[in-house]
Design a protein around this motif. Sequence first.
Motif, short mmCIF file in Angstrom:
data_model
loop_
_atom_site.label_atom_id
_atom_site.label_comp_id
_atom_site.label_asym_id
_atom_site.label_seq_id
_atom_site.Cartn_x
_atom_site.Cartn_y
_atom_site.Cartn_z
N TYR A 1 -3.19 -2.55 -20.48
CA TYR A 1 -1.76 -2.68 -20.21
C TYR A 1 -1.23 -1.45 -19.47
O TYR A 1 -0.39 -1.57 -18.58
CB TYR A 1 -1.00 -2.88 -21.52
CG TYR A 1 0.46 -3.18 -21.31
CD1 TYR A 1 0.87 -4.40 -20.80
CD2 TYR A 1 1.43 -2.23 -21.61
CE1 TYR A 1 2.21 -4.68 -20.60
CE2 TYR A 1 2.77 -2.49 -21.41
CZ TYR A 1 3.16 -3.71 -20.90
OH TYR A 1 4.49 -3.98 -20.70
N ALA A 2 -1.73 -0.27 -19.83
CA ALA A 2 -1.31 0.95 -19.12
C ALA A 2 -1.73 0.89 -17.65
O ALA A 2 -0.96 1.25 -16.76
CB ALA A 2 -1.91 2.18 -19.80
N ILE A 3 -2.94 0.39 -17.39
CA ILE A 3 -3.41 0.26 -16.01
C ILE A 3 -2.56 -0.76 -15.26
O ILE A 3 -2.15 -0.54 -14.12
CB ILE A 3 -4.90 -0.13 -15.98
CG1 ILE A 3 -5.74 1.04 -16.49
CG2 ILE A 3 -5.34 -0.54 -14.57
CD1 ILE A 3 -7.18 0.68 -16.76
N TYR A 4 -2.26 -1.89 -15.90
CA TYR A 4 -1.42 -2.92 -15.29
C TYR A 4 -0.05 -2.36 -14.92
O TYR A 4 0.45 -2.57 -13.81
CB TYR A 4 -1.28 -4.10 -16.26
CG TYR A 4 -0.20 -5.07 -15.87
CD1 TYR A 4 -0.38 -5.98 -14.84
CD2 TYR A 4 1.03 -5.06 -16.53
CE1 TYR A 4 0.62 -6.86 -14.48
CE2 TYR A 4 2.04 -5.93 -16.18
CZ TYR A 4 1.83 -6.84 -15.16
OH TYR A 4 2.82 -7.71 -14.80
N GLN A 5 0.57 -1.63 -15.83
CA GLN A 5 1.89 -1.05 -15.57
C GLN A 5 1.82 -0.02 -14.45
O GLN A 5 2.73 0.06 -13.61
CB GLN A 5 2.47 -0.42 -16.83
CG GLN A 5 2.93 -1.42 -17.86
CD GLN A 5 4.08 -2.26 -17.35
OE1 GLN A 5 4.93 -1.82 -16.59
NE2 GLN A 5 4.11 -3.51 -17.76
N ARG A 6 0.74 0.77 -14.40
CA ARG A 6 0.59 1.77 -13.34
C ARG A 6 0.52 1.09 -11.97
O ARG A 6 1.19 1.50 -11.03
CB ARG A 6 -0.67 2.59 -13.61
CG ARG A 6 -1.05 3.56 -12.53
CD ARG A 6 -0.10 4.76 -12.55
NE ARG A 6 -0.38 5.66 -11.47
CZ ARG A 6 -0.91 6.86 -11.61
NH1 ARG A 6 -1.19 7.30 -12.81
NH2 ARG A 6 -1.12 7.63 -10.58
N VAL A 7 -0.30 0.04 -11.88
CA VAL A 7 -0.43 -0.69 -10.61
C VAL A 7 0.90 -1.33 -10.23
O VAL A 7 1.33 -1.27 -9.07
CB VAL A 7 -1.56 -1.74 -10.71
CG1 VAL A 7 -1.55 -2.68 -9.52
CG2 VAL A 7 -2.91 -1.05 -10.84
N LYS A 8 1.57 -1.91 -11.18
CA LYS A 8 2.87 -2.56 -10.94
C LYS A 8 3.90 -1.54 -10.42
O LYS A 8 4.62 -1.81 -9.45
CB LYS A 8 3.36 -3.20 -12.23
CG LYS A 8 4.68 -3.91 -12.12
CD LYS A 8 5.05 -4.50 -13.47
CE LYS A 8 6.52 -4.79 -13.54
NZ LYS A 8 6.95 -5.20 -14.86
N LEU A 9 3.97 -0.38 -11.05
CA LEU A 9 4.92 0.65 -10.63
C LEU A 9 4.56 1.22 -9.26
O LEU A 9 5.44 1.55 -8.47
CB LEU A 9 5.00 1.76 -11.67
CG LEU A 9 5.68 1.38 -12.98
CD1 LEU A 9 5.52 2.48 -14.01
CD2 LEU A 9 7.14 1.06 -12.76
N GLU A 10 3.27 1.36 -8.97
CA GLU A 10 2.87 1.86 -7.65
C GLU A 10 3.24 0.88 -6.54
O GLU A 10 3.60 1.29 -5.44
CB GLU A 10 1.36 2.16 -7.63
CG GLU A 10 1.02 3.44 -8.35
CD GLU A 10 -0.48 3.72 -8.36
OE1 GLU A 10 -1.26 2.87 -7.89
OE2 GLU A 10 -0.84 4.80 -8.85
N ARG A 11 3.14 -0.40 -6.83
CA ARG A 11 3.51 -1.42 -5.84
C ARG A 11 5.02 -1.41 -5.58
O ARG A 11 5.47 -1.64 -4.46
CB ARG A 11 3.08 -2.80 -6.29
CG ARG A 11 1.60 -3.02 -6.15
CD ARG A 11 1.25 -4.42 -6.51
NE ARG A 11 -0.20 -4.60 -6.46
CZ ARG A 11 -0.84 -5.56 -7.04
NH1 ARG A 11 -0.19 -6.47 -7.76
NH2 ARG A 11 -2.14 -5.65 -6.95
N GLU A 12 5.81 -1.20 -6.64
CA GLU A 12 7.25 -1.19 -6.49
C GLU A 12 7.74 0.05 -5.75
O GLU A 12 8.71 -0.01 -5.01
CB GLU A 12 7.92 -1.23 -7.86
CG GLU A 12 7.78 -2.56 -8.57
CD GLU A 12 8.36 -2.54 -9.97
OE1 GLU A 12 8.89 -1.47 -10.39
OE2 GLU A 12 8.27 -3.55 -10.66
N GLY A 13 7.08 1.18 -6.00
CA GLY A 13 7.55 2.45 -5.45
C GLY A 13 6.96 2.71 -4.15
O GLY A 13 7.28 2.92 -3.08
#
Length: 139
Positions: free
Chosen positions: A127-139
């Motif tokens: 879940y931490a990896i998923y959130q990291r990838v999601k935040l990198e895509r948004e930013g």
Amino acid sequence: MKNILKILFGLLIALAGFFSIRLLDTPENLMRALPYLLIGAGCGLLGHGAGELGRAYALRKDPALQKQLDIEAKDERNVQLANAAKAKAFDLMNYIYAALMLAFALTGESLWVVLPLVAAYLFIEGYAIYQRVKLEREG
């Protein structure tokens, strides 16, 4: 109203736990721990509901304090500090959780104890990896 329901539901769950301790003569497996889990969850709900109800009652008499608390909760610096504290706690949790799993595995603890710990650990890391990838895509 929501806080009153939390208080009542918490009280009901805690009482169910207390009564189940008294009523179960020879509990086995999950039923040995269930009453204590009910008591813990019930007390948590009861305390949370009572705290929120007390907070709402206190803030109802002081609208200026309510406004100040709302501003502080949304203040960018406070949000960043809270996020930094969570990140440090998460990093520490990773090491503690891994050490705990290793200790259980090395002491020969049952596979039924170690496997759920490993599964929860891997889920949290995923879940931490998923959130990291999601935040990198948004930013």
